[in-house]
Scaffold this active site. Structure first.
Site: not given
Ligand code: NAI
Length: 467
Positions: A39, A41-43, A183, A204, A273, A314, A446
């Protein structure tokens, strides 16, 4: 006699398992179907938790190598035992996933290990290791989450070209790592491997990091992350990866000049993404509608286009975050139980667990400018916070954006130590419609990092004391 369930939940991640427990609390007969074998998931298995375990371990190593001397502590002969680090991570994950099984038992939630497929509203077929089993129910909740999406022409092999899953389980520290995407995943896992000794280059597409987060905060974060070892190559579109025998060549277009460039790497992390994980559920046969990006379309009761079939987390539109999935799950179940419930997506915090941490909630300054909304802004630098000075974590700031007339908080953004914990105060403030004046008249201990929040709110009114 077959059991008639009130709810069958497909998916045991933070959305699904929390929904299951809430349903049981409300007296419903509920079963959670999960195919992964554990159990959480990805998280829990390959996301939030193992990445935080490795972020913590790698930060301790970086502290020992780089930062302890400043505290008058000399350490010689520090080295990384990657196997032990990974074993600790795996144990953390294992303990937590077993903890959910315990919570299921405690709450009377049934759990079936297998992959679910919806035959029609009210009927789910589960493929288990022992064969097939059919479940009858009044309601179905799809909570199947998301999976990493790659880029056209790039195949993730989880050995040399990895997603977050492979990057959490590398057998050696790579000499050169290229991260595609600045990201959340790219920055967190990039920082892990940079701290452990890899040369990490983050490529990026945009000319900034962390799209969607406040751009001033992202710029401050980029400076701090750069100091800690990440190298950023912005404004480049990755076109493909050539696989040599010993190394990988990442081909990219420099967008401003329309020229091609290359980077060499041992490991490439594709963090560009995630997409909904809904294959095999039978949604096409049922004509369950999806939006243009493939997410399951739902109404404000989380109901899909098919009555009796709901979806959360998601795999539906909205921030792809574990805590958002949990909120969805609770609200969906409560609405099935005819209670009033609502999730305000405008008040979902987002946190990046790098050092410094980055956190935000509500409108960014960019959002307000774009929408032409008048705002007052207050900022406070951690450099002027006595606790941050004492610990030595002085990079970063708190920024609060508020309505100039009534002081209602539009948004708050933090880059700095413990930003992910500090943001909670401002999420609560926004949730209960508190104003900057309410935060100001709240006594803050403080010396504490939270004083920076009070000072940023004071700065909205031009009353900051320590700046
Ligand atoms: P993201 O959507 O946050 O970032 C992906 C990045 O890749 C973007 O900045 C985009 O412009 C770039 N990109 C896309 N195609 C590209 C290309 N051809 N060349 C260069 N750059 C390119 O996706 P990420 O980091 O994979 O995360 C996925 C999901 O997982 C997000 O929704 C995130 O919020 C979630 N997540 C949350 C975490 C947390 O809450 N701490 C930790 C890990 C993931």
């Amino acid at each position: 006699m077959t059991t008639m369930y009130d709810i069958v939940i497909i998916g045991g991640g933070p959305g699904g398992y929390v929904a299951a427990i809430r349903a049981a609390q409300l007296g419903m007969k509920v079963v959670c179907v999960e195919g992964r074998g554990t159990l959480g998931g990805t998280c829990l298995n390959v996301g939030c938790i193992p990445s935080k375990a490795l972020l913590t371990s790698s930060e301790k190593y970086a502290d020992a190598v780089k930062h302890m001397a400043a505290h008058g502590i000399k350490i010689d002969g520090v080295s990384v035992d990657l196997d032990a680090m990974m074993a600790r991570k795996d144990k953390t994950v294992g303990d937590l996933t077993k903890g959910i099984e315990f919570l299921f038992k405690k709450n009377g939630v049934d759990y079936i290990q297998g992959w679910g497929r919806i035959i029609e509203a009210g009927r789910v077929r589960v493929t288990t290791t022992d064969g097939e089993q059919e479940l009858n129910c009044k309601n179905i909740i799809i909570a199947t989450g998301s999976e990493p999406s790659s880029l056209p022409g790039i195949e993730i092999d989880e050995e040399r070209i990895v997603s977050s899953t492979g990057a959490l389980a590398l057998k050696d520290v790579p000499a050169k790592m290229v991260v595609i995407g600045a990201g959340v995943i790219g920055l967190e896992l990039g920082q892990v491997w940079a701290r452990l000794g890899a040369e990490v280059k983050v490529v990026e597409y945009l000319d900034r990091i962390l799209p969607g987060m406040d751009s001033e905060i992202a710029k401050t974060a980029q400076r701090a992350l750069g100091k800690s070892g990440l190298k950023f190559t912005l404004g480049r579109k990755v076109l493909g990866i050539d696989k040599g025998d010993t190394s990988l060549t990442v081909r990219m277009e420099r967008l401003a000049k329309q020229t091609e460039e290359e980077l060499e790497a041992d490991i490439v992390l594709v963090a560009a993404g995630r997409r909904p994980f809904i294959d095999g559920l039978g949604l096409d046969d049922l004509s369950v509608q999806r939006d243009a990006r493939g997410f399951i379309a739902v109404d404000d009761h989380f109901q899909t286009s098919q009555p009796g079939i709901f979806a959360i987390g998601d795999c539906i539109p909205g921030p792809m975050l574990a805590h958002k999935a949990e909120e969805d799950g609770v609200a969906c179940v409560e609405m099935i139980a005819h209670q009033n419930a609502h999730v305000d997506y405008a008040k979902i915090p987002a946190v990046v667990y790098t050092a410094p941490e980055i956190a935000g909630v509500g409108k960014t300054e960019d959002d307000l400018i774009e929408a032409g909304i008048a705002y007052d802004k207050g900022t406070f630098a951690f450099r002027a916070n006595s606790r941050a000075r004492a610990t030595g974590e002085v990079d970063g700031m708190v920024k609060v954006l508020a309505d100039p007339h009534c002081g209602k908080i539009f948004g708050a953004h933090i880059v700095g130590p413990h930003a992910g914990d500090l943001i909670a105060e401002l999420v609560l403030a926004m949730t209960v419609n508190a104003t900057v004046r309410d935060v100001i008249r709240t006594c803050h201990a403080h010396p504490a990092l939270g004083e920076a929040i009070k000072e940023a709110c004071l700065d909205v009114l031009d009353r900051a004391v320590h700046a």
